[in-house]
Design a protein around this motif. Structure first.
Motif, mmCIF file in Angstrom:
data_model
loop_
_atom_site.group_PDB
_atom_site.id
_atom_site.type_symbol
_atom_site.label_atom_id
_atom_site.label_comp_id
_atom_site.label_asym_id
_atom_site.label_seq_id
_atom_site.Cartn_x
_atom_site.Cartn_y
_atom_site.Cartn_z
ATOM 1 N N VAL A 120 -9.214 -47.442 -19.659
ATOM 2 C CA VAL A 120 -10.187 -46.404 -19.989
ATOM 3 C C VAL A 120 -9.735 -45.087 -19.359
ATOM 4 C CG1 VAL A 120 -11.734 -46.912 -18.028
ATOM 5 C CG2 VAL A 120 -12.642 -45.825 -20.100
ATOM 6 N N GLY A 121 -9.815 -44.034 -20.122
ATOM 7 C CA GLY A 121 -9.382 -42.743 -19.601
ATOM 8 C C GLY A 121 -7.967 -42.400 -20.019
ATOM 9 N N THR A 122 -7.207 -43.396 -20.499
ATOM 10 C CA THR A 122 -5.905 -43.102 -21.095
ATOM 11 C C THR A 122 -6.147 -42.925 -22.597
ATOM 12 O OG1 THR A 122 -5.387 -45.415 -21.556
ATOM 13 C CG2 THR A 122 -4.823 -44.591 -19.376
ATOM 14 N N PHE A 143 -18.858 -42.917 -20.661
ATOM 15 C CA PHE A 143 -18.793 -44.339 -20.376
ATOM 16 C C PHE A 143 -18.452 -44.962 -21.729
ATOM 17 C CE2 PHE A 143 -22.093 -47.913 -19.176
ATOM 18 C CZ PHE A 143 -21.142 -48.880 -19.380
ATOM 19 N N ALA A 192 -10.715 -39.360 -25.052
ATOM 20 C CA ALA A 192 -10.540 -40.318 -23.954
ATOM 21 C C ALA A 192 -10.813 -39.692 -22.592
ATOM 22 C CB ALA A 192 -9.116 -40.879 -23.987
ATOM 23 N N ARG A 193 -10.416 -38.434 -22.438
ATOM 24 C CA ARG A 193 -10.484 -37.815 -21.121
ATOM 25 C C ARG A 193 -11.808 -37.115 -20.911
ATOM 26 N NH1 ARG A 193 -6.141 -37.460 -18.173
ATOM 27 N NH2 ARG A 193 -6.982 -35.657 -17.114
ATOM 28 N N SER A 194 -12.763 -37.836 -20.475
ATOM 29 C CA SER A 194 -14.065 -37.236 -20.206
ATOM 30 C C SER A 194 -14.812 -38.247 -19.365
ATOM 31 C CB SER A 194 -14.816 -37.000 -21.499
ATOM 32 O OG SER A 194 -15.364 -38.216 -21.950
ATOM 33 N N HIS A 195 -15.890 -37.822 -18.754
ATOM 34 C CA HIS A 195 -16.637 -38.785 -17.966
ATOM 35 C C HIS A 195 -17.673 -39.515 -18.805
ATOM 36 C CE1 HIS A 195 -17.940 -34.625 -17.070
ATOM 37 N NE2 HIS A 195 -19.098 -35.086 -17.410
ATOM 38 N N ARG A 216 -20.524 -47.714 -23.389
ATOM 39 C CA ARG A 216 -21.836 -47.272 -23.872
ATOM 40 C C ARG A 216 -21.729 -46.227 -24.973
ATOM 41 N NH1 ARG A 216 -24.572 -43.698 -19.498
ATOM 42 N NH2 ARG A 216 -23.237 -42.192 -20.564
ATOM 43 N N ASP A 217 -20.760 -45.318 -24.831
ATOM 44 C CA ASP A 217 -20.738 -44.117 -25.673
ATOM 45 C C ASP A 217 -19.780 -44.204 -26.854
ATOM 46 O OD1 ASP A 217 -22.502 -43.133 -23.784
ATOM 47 O OD2 ASP A 217 -20.925 -42.139 -22.633
ATOM 48 N N VAL A 258 -15.981 -38.076 -11.779
ATOM 49 C CA VAL A 258 -17.356 -37.927 -12.245
ATOM 50 C C VAL A 258 -17.667 -39.139 -13.107
ATOM 51 C CG1 VAL A 258 -18.959 -36.493 -13.561
ATOM 52 C CG2 VAL A 258 -17.160 -35.423 -12.181
ATOM 53 N N THR A 279 -10.065 -39.397 -14.618
ATOM 54 C CA THR A 279 -10.224 -40.837 -14.801
ATOM 55 C C THR A 279 -9.419 -41.559 -13.736
ATOM 56 O OG1 THR A 279 -8.286 -41.411 -16.122
ATOM 57 C CG2 THR A 279 -10.109 -40.366 -17.292
ATOM 58 N N TYR A 333 -24.300 -51.986 -15.557
ATOM 59 C CA TYR A 333 -23.811 -51.237 -16.712
ATOM 60 C C TYR A 333 -24.031 -51.942 -18.063
ATOM 61 C CZ TYR A 333 -21.688 -48.373 -13.030
ATOM 62 O OH TYR A 333 -21.489 -47.584 -11.930
ATOM 63 N N PHE A 351 -18.901 -52.366 -7.719
ATOM 64 C CA PHE A 351 -17.456 -52.323 -7.543
ATOM 65 C C PHE A 351 -17.055 -51.431 -6.382
ATOM 66 C CE2 PHE A 351 -18.289 -53.295 -12.022
ATOM 67 C CZ PHE A 351 -17.802 -54.593 -11.993
ATOM 68 N N ASP A 379 -16.323 -56.938 -18.169
ATOM 69 C CA ASP A 379 -16.055 -57.191 -16.749
ATOM 70 C C ASP A 379 -16.939 -56.279 -15.897
ATOM 71 O OD1 ASP A 379 -14.891 -54.730 -17.288
ATOM 72 O OD2 ASP A 379 -12.925 -55.217 -16.481
ATOM 73 N N PHE A 380 -18.100 -55.918 -16.432
ATOM 74 C CA PHE A 380 -18.936 -54.891 -15.792
ATOM 75 C C PHE A 380 -19.898 -55.427 -14.735
ATOM 76 C CE2 PHE A 380 -18.771 -51.963 -19.743
ATOM 77 C CZ PHE A 380 -17.640 -51.342 -19.252
ATOM 78 N N SER A 435 -20.383 -41.860 -15.327
ATOM 79 C CA SER A 435 -21.207 -41.733 -16.522
ATOM 80 C C SER A 435 -22.594 -41.171 -16.188
ATOM 81 C CB SER A 435 -21.353 -43.087 -17.209
ATOM 82 O OG SER A 435 -21.951 -44.013 -16.329
#
Lengths: 254, 254, 254
Positions: B67-69, B117, B112-115, B120-121, A220, A207, B12, A175, B7-8, A222
């Motif tokens: 993602v991230g919200t 994935f 939600a707010r972390s790096h 996966r996680d 940052v 994010t 991933y 991407f 949509d990866f 994954s």
């Protein structure tokens, strides 16, 4: 379980699946066959990120720009996994991540110069043979022996102090995210601030959603490295970088 | 059985396969990882068309532009299936097609707010946990609770009378076929005749083979909607439409 | 085991996987869904190269430019394999490679003219039914009967003498290698020499690594045919050929 990774696209991986299904009882799982052609470093990076998420498996990797030369065919024991692939370094970062005490073996007597398809005719039969062997033991297999010297891929180390980091782009993902070798911890004091990237300002965000669509950001990923990205766009283009480009981050200390 | 949709692209999805294979005994089947990036509506359309063909399964869907919200992570019981994915509406059309009485649950306490994935996680571990649970029962799982409000994707309804239909393009498929929201039954009196499409004439044909190569046609696809196509070409280009374009069909009554 | 091959890209193959998983207990293995759209000859070539590497399986092949016409739906017994697909010749080269005494059956009463998705609604159910039948016996199945006439794909034979070969390009692979119908044995006296290809000189090499990067070469691929290639580039572009182009090789005898 045998996993399959290559830069073959299609249809060649199907012949490998056929050989594995003919010669083993293994469950087969594809990692990807879309690695950039002959790009050992990019494949090595992704394998290190991905294979440790798997349960014990034989991992067959065919990214082999040296096919037809006399490069060795390797099998590496690493923890409960076995990695099978060419001796070009592609297996070493993941072996090392799985088990710092990994053990490397080479296949005896591979006829390199022939119009055989090594993925199908050499690597896949070896992976199947290991999978069917008792406890996947490499020492018990015939025609395979321990080696001390082999190729490695090493990712460059960045230079980092409190306010500055100098590194490079390790890989560009599909991407356009440019993944650097600078650890994400460098950004931990900078969330929602702006820093300098190769001389131009860019926001640091946890994010993508923290910046407006089409905006650049440093974040940052994954993989826990600093990544140059665009929300809904391509970071490589927006930051003007490609694989191997230098990256200079500077915090605005005041 | 766990199915995987995202949509990866690559690589991933392989990490997700690894997590699922590590944490469950499920057979894994890929739906696709080529959904247009972040395009919740297109993914929702295809999932509704495809997942009902599967036997009972846990369906993991990661098309997650938020993602991230703080969007929720959902699991939906629908008939004998369970759908796992983000709270952005992507799961609702297929849930509704499988079972109008579907029941929606949300995962508690997602950071939600972390790096991380999330595919996966967060999503994959949840799908694995559901798969391993007795009878895939969501009420029996810890950390998950019923919710009443959630996002939905709704496809617009067309306006249709005997001679005219006004609708829009829902999705463009990989080959350029423009799939509308107008039911195929509108064309049932018009086979081998010509009608007006956004003001220009086009033949109505039961199959591509009924028109000459490179010719435009209106037909009915396997989704049972009217489709704007070209025999051996791209309908979207030939008809000048993209996702969301208005479509006005008018029969030539005389 | 059921293998799946098509020119469908995504997401349509997933619906076929769903039907097969619903109606059979078969392990599913994808060959590819990236065959060039409607290109029966290219698919026929690759299936002949790839399917014989598999253990006994039902092979479902949907490359079907004639969908919607009244072409037959075939099932072919070949050795311990069964091939299922449209009557357009795509199955014949591989059937013949697996078993010169292959036996061809056709499905009775297929409603061709309808907006059904034949891959999902006709071919997949047939493949599942065969897989679940005792010993995959076609004679024991209802609604299917032996046929004597069917379409074939025949690859042209080259004209070869000791110093000259006249043939054509059969397929271009994904990387631009132009695979001809001239057997590799024609080159066996010429390693590391130069010969004339359509009037211009090119080196003959056992592997890509024998020539410099970006250099043209003639070599022999895993299919055992002469191949026009470029080390790290596209042979089709460098030699100016496409599928079906004539190829004239002339040894420099002196």
């Amino acid at each position: 379980m045998i996993t399959l990774s290559s830069d073959f696209g299609w249809p060649y991986p199907a012949a490998i699946r056929g050989v594995l299904a003919s010669r083993s009882s293994a469950r087969l799982i594809d990692i990807t066959h879309a690695f950039p052609r002959g790009d050992v470093r990019t494949a090595a990076f992704w394998l290190r990120e991905i294979l440790p998420w798997f349960p014990p498996a034989v991992h067959l990797v065919v990214v082999d720009p040296g096919v037809g030369t006399d490069r060795d065919v390797l099998a590496i024991e690493a923890d409960d996994h076995v990695l099978v692939g060419p001796d070009n370094g592609v297996l070493v970062p993941v072996a090392s991540a799985l088990d710092p005490e990994y053990a490397v073996f080479a296949l005896d007597q591979v006829s390199a110069r022939s119009h055989t398809f090594h993925g199908r005719d050499v690597f896949a039969p070896l992976a199947a043979r290991i999978h069917e062997a008792d406890e996947w033991s490499l020492t018990a297999l015939s025609g395979i022996f321990p080696v001390e010297t082999f190729e490695t891929v090493q990712f460059p180390k960045p230079n980092i102090n409190e306010t500055e980091a100098v590194g490079e782009v390790l890989v560009i993902d599909q991407f356009g995210n440019a993944i650097t070798n600078i650890p994400g911890s460098f950004l931990s004091t900078e969330w929602d601030r702006t820093i300098s990237v190769n001389g131009a300002a860019a926001p640091v965000a946890q994010t993508y959603a923290d910046v407006d669509p089409k905006q650049r950001l440093l974040t940052v990923g994954s993989h826990e490295n600093v990544e140059m990205a665009v929300h809904g766009g391509r970071g490589d283009e927006a930051f003007g970088v490609t694989r191997g480009s230098p990256v200079h981050l500077q915090k605005h200390v005041d």
